[in-house]
Design a protein around this motif. Sequence first.
Motif, PDB file in Angstrom:
ATOM      1  N   LYS A  11     -24.755 -64.122  18.578  1.00 45.36           N
ATOM      2  CA  LYS A  11     -24.050 -62.852  18.829  1.00 45.36           C
ATOM      3  C   LYS A  11     -23.451 -62.871  20.244  1.00 45.36           C
ATOM      4  CE  LYS A  11     -27.430 -60.803  15.773  1.00 45.36           C
ATOM      5  NZ  LYS A  11     -27.651 -59.646  14.935  1.00 45.36           N
ATOM      6  N   GLU A  97     -21.877 -57.163  11.489  1.00 47.33           N
ATOM      7  CA  GLU A  97     -21.483 -56.499  12.740  1.00 47.33           C
ATOM      8  C   GLU A  97     -19.965 -56.494  12.885  1.00 47.33           C
ATOM      9  OE1 GLU A  97     -24.040 -58.795  15.273  1.00 47.33           O
ATOM     10  OE2 GLU A  97     -25.769 -57.836  14.332  1.00 47.33           O
ATOM     11  N   ALA A 171     -31.422 -55.081   7.151  1.00 47.59           N
ATOM     12  CA  ALA A 171     -32.442 -55.985   7.698  1.00 47.59           C
ATOM     13  C   ALA A 171     -31.978 -56.705   8.962  1.00 47.59           C
ATOM     14  CB  ALA A 171     -32.828 -57.022   6.633  1.00 47.59           C
ATOM     15  N   GLY A 211     -30.487 -64.004   5.602  1.00 47.98           N
ATOM     16  CA  GLY A 211     -30.482 -63.591   6.997  1.00 47.98           C
ATOM     17  C   GLY A 211     -30.850 -62.129   7.108  1.00 47.98           C
ATOM     18  N   GLY A 212     -31.640 -61.806   8.122  1.00 50.64           N
ATOM     19  CA  GLY A 212     -32.071 -60.417   8.328  1.00 50.64           C
ATOM     20  C   GLY A 212     -33.490 -60.426   8.840  1.00 50.64           C
ATOM     21  N   MET A 214     -35.206 -62.757  10.018  1.00 49.96           N
ATOM     22  CA  MET A 214     -36.036 -63.942   9.753  1.00 49.96           C
ATOM     23  C   MET A 214     -36.565 -64.417  11.102  1.00 49.96           C
ATOM     24  SD  MET A 214     -35.186 -67.658   8.020  1.00 49.96           S
ATOM     25  CE  MET A 214     -34.978 -67.250   6.309  1.00 49.96           C
TER      26      MET A 214
END
Length: 251
Positions: A11, A97, A171, A211-212, A214
């Motif tokens: 990110k 996002e 998540a 993904g979320g 993890m």
Amino acid sequence: MRKTVIAGNWKMNMTPSATKAFITELVPMVKGMDKCDIVLCVPYVDIATAVEAAKGSNIHVGAENVHFAPSGAYTGEISADMLKEIGTEYVVIGHSERRQYFGETDETVNLRTKAALAAGLKVILCLGEVKEQRLSGITDEVVAMQTKLDLAGVSAEELKNVIIAYEPVWAIGTGLTATPEQADETCGVIRKTVAALYGDKAAQDITIQYGGSMNDGNAKELLAKENVDGGLIGGASLKTEKFTVIVKAAN
Ligand code: PEP
């Protein structure tokens, strides 16, 4: 046999100097863990540093977005050719996002996907339902529709360079994780949709990540599921120890 891929999504974190220090530390930690592909998707300004620091290792470098036009009057944007030329191998497209804060739609996700594939990049295509959609029981329809729209016009040959990341929006970055059963079931729905579009072999071959949230504590259980072929990891990819535990779980 499809590949397991563990990818970090940094990110808007890490400067070039922090990138160099991180990858220099990570290289020996994941050495020899070759049963999965390891990718770090990093901010544009960190890519060249990441490529240099990862040279000769089993770590691959990706971007977090790409524009769909080859060049032109798009101030502040980055093209697929620009990414390719500095050694980028992968690109994340359609992250929630981007969809949530930057007006990304399935139409622009599709355009970006086609542009990235045409330039020879591998795409990590993100999709997933929001909380209200899961609570309304329409998750399967949502992810099936996103899969169809986001892959429209992508050929069977190009699909070999696509990874799908199933990322339930509720998540991501929340600490809430889908249960291994939920992740498996929804990755399975995406696989069935790919089968309907491209045939059974393509569906069996495509890598579908979860993904979320993890992390080093839950990766093993999630990755053990038949339809979960890896992970796209945000927060836990910013610490070499945590990321290494996840890579180890995939090995
Ligand atoms: C992500 O950024 O794709 C992600 C899954 O983030 P996190 O792991 O922090 O939930």
